[in-house]
Design an enzyme around this catalytic site. Structure first.
Site, PDB file in Angstrom:
ATOM      1  N   GLU A  33     -12.985   6.242 -16.523  1.00 57.03           N
ATOM      2  CA  GLU A  33     -14.320   6.458 -17.091  1.00 57.03           C
ATOM      3  C   GLU A  33     -15.420   6.138 -16.093  1.00 57.03           C
ATOM      4  OE1 GLU A  33     -15.108   7.949 -19.798  1.00 57.03           O
ATOM      5  OE2 GLU A  33     -13.047   8.152 -20.508  1.00 57.03           O
ATOM      6  N   TYR A 114     -21.722   4.772 -23.979  1.00 57.60           N
ATOM      7  CA  TYR A 114     -20.737   5.851 -23.902  1.00 57.60           C
ATOM      8  C   TYR A 114     -19.408   5.355 -23.346  1.00 57.60           C
ATOM      9  CZ  TYR A 114     -18.051   9.651 -21.957  1.00 57.60           C
ATOM     10  OH  TYR A 114     -17.012  10.477 -21.637  1.00 57.60           O
ATOM     11  N   ASP A 132     -22.120  12.021 -25.049  1.00 59.73           N
ATOM     12  CA  ASP A 132     -22.489  12.359 -23.673  1.00 59.73           C
ATOM     13  C   ASP A 132     -23.022  13.775 -23.654  1.00 59.73           C
ATOM     14  OD1 ASP A 132     -20.248  13.956 -23.977  1.00 59.73           O
ATOM     15  OD2 ASP A 132     -19.351  13.390 -22.051  1.00 59.73           O
TER      16      ASP A 132
END
Length: 328
Positions: A33, A114, A132
């Site tokens: 991520e 996020y 997102d």
């Protein structure tokens, strides 16, 4: 139609096969991520693989030297991500294990709403929806939402909607499905509406608004900067320094940077352009063959030219170094 069921059915058939999805290792998912922020998967995958090979555990990453981390990150850009990654690894080690609560995940350096939602839902099954660019686009088009993205109002509106649609039995799959659907099917330009499972119910498709949704906010002005680098060559050595905090490329190395117009040496490249998100850089690059070692500011060090590859450098500097003729 049931949006959530249709999305998960699509994902089960079309979801991307990615190595971090074959495991539920929170370290591997967190690393993915962070790397994939502002980076396309096709580019980021090789970096993820190199980081996992070099630092198989969070403990090994935490113990690494920052220069080693930055060197491994070289070419990805947004180098604050690499520094935050290193800091967060130390936080995780101090905690004794990877945090499993959403607030604790969010407390890690470089982890926002996020990223915390993505890690929490995928690694631990926490029922938290991600929001997102892909999610904004899919939801804006399907539901016909016109709130300009980037605003606080949009964040609240889209987060609440995504959370209401989340399948709490498959939160990680739902979030990954939203990301994949936006990346593969509901793309920014030329979305694949002809074979989209939502085509009959999609507001943008029915009204011909695919190019207008989502509504974008105001564009940020692009700043132009002009840099002049001088590569000093003295008896097989050259001078470099580490860029300081408070500007682009913090912690990376570069040749002598002259902020004036007076230069000396052989011009190897002029107005070489390098684009950052909010800055356009134009660089001139000079080679100066020295008969004596020049006096430079104290933060510059002299290194063997053959050892330059060991130092993490901005992509622009790498491009400039490719113009160098070989020393004698």
């Amino acid at each position: 139609m049931n949006f959530t069921k249709a999305l998960l059915d699509w994902y089960d058939k079309n979801g991307r096969k990615l190595p971090w999805r074959e495991q539920r290792d929170p370290y591997a998912i967190w690393l993915c991520e962070i790397i994939m922020q502002q980076t396309r998967i096709v580019q980021g995958l090789a970096y993820w693989e190199r980081f996992m090979a070099t630092f198989p555990t969070v403990e090994e990453l935490a113990e690494a030297d920052e220069d080693q981390v930055l060197k491994l990150w070289e070419g990805l850009g947004y180098y604050s991500r690499a520094r935050n990654l290193h800091t967060a690894a130390k936080q995780i080690v101090a905690m004794g294990k990877f945090p499993e609560r959403i607030d604790d995940i969010r407390s890690l350096k470089g982890v926002g709403d996020y990223t915390a939602a993505a890690i929490g839902s995928i690694a631990f099954g926490l029922p938290v929806a991600v929001v997102d660019g892909n999610v904004y686009r899919v939801l804006a088009r399907y539901f016909g939402l016109t709130t300009p993205i980037g605003s606080n109002a949009a964040k609240k509106e889209f987060t609440a909607l995504a959370q209401s649609l989340l399948d709490e039995n498959r939160p990680g799959d739902f979030n990954e499905a939203m990301m994949d659907f936006g990346a593969i099917q509901c793309t920014p330009q030329s979305p694949r509406c002809s074979d989209c499972p939502f085509a009959l119910n999609c507001h943008a498709k029915q009204e011909g608004l695919q190019e207008q949704l989502p509504v974008k906010g105001k564009k940020i002005a692009i700043r132009e900067r002009h840099l002049c680098y001088i590569y000093y060559r003295y008896e097989g050595q050259t001078a470099i320094h580490k860029r300081p905090a408070g500007d682009i490329w913090q912690g990376l190395w570069e040749p002598f940077l002259l902020e004036k117009t007076e230069t000396r040496g052989t011009l190897l490249g002029k107005d070489i352009r390098h684009q950052l998100t909010h800055q356009s850089l134009y660089a001139d690059f000079y080679l100066y063959e020295c008969s004596e070692k020049p006096q430079l500011p104290q933060d510059y060090i002299w290194v063997k030219e053959e050892d330059l590859k060991q130092y993490g450098k901005p992509r622009l500097v790498e491009r400039l170094l490719e113009l160098l003729p070989q020393g004698e």
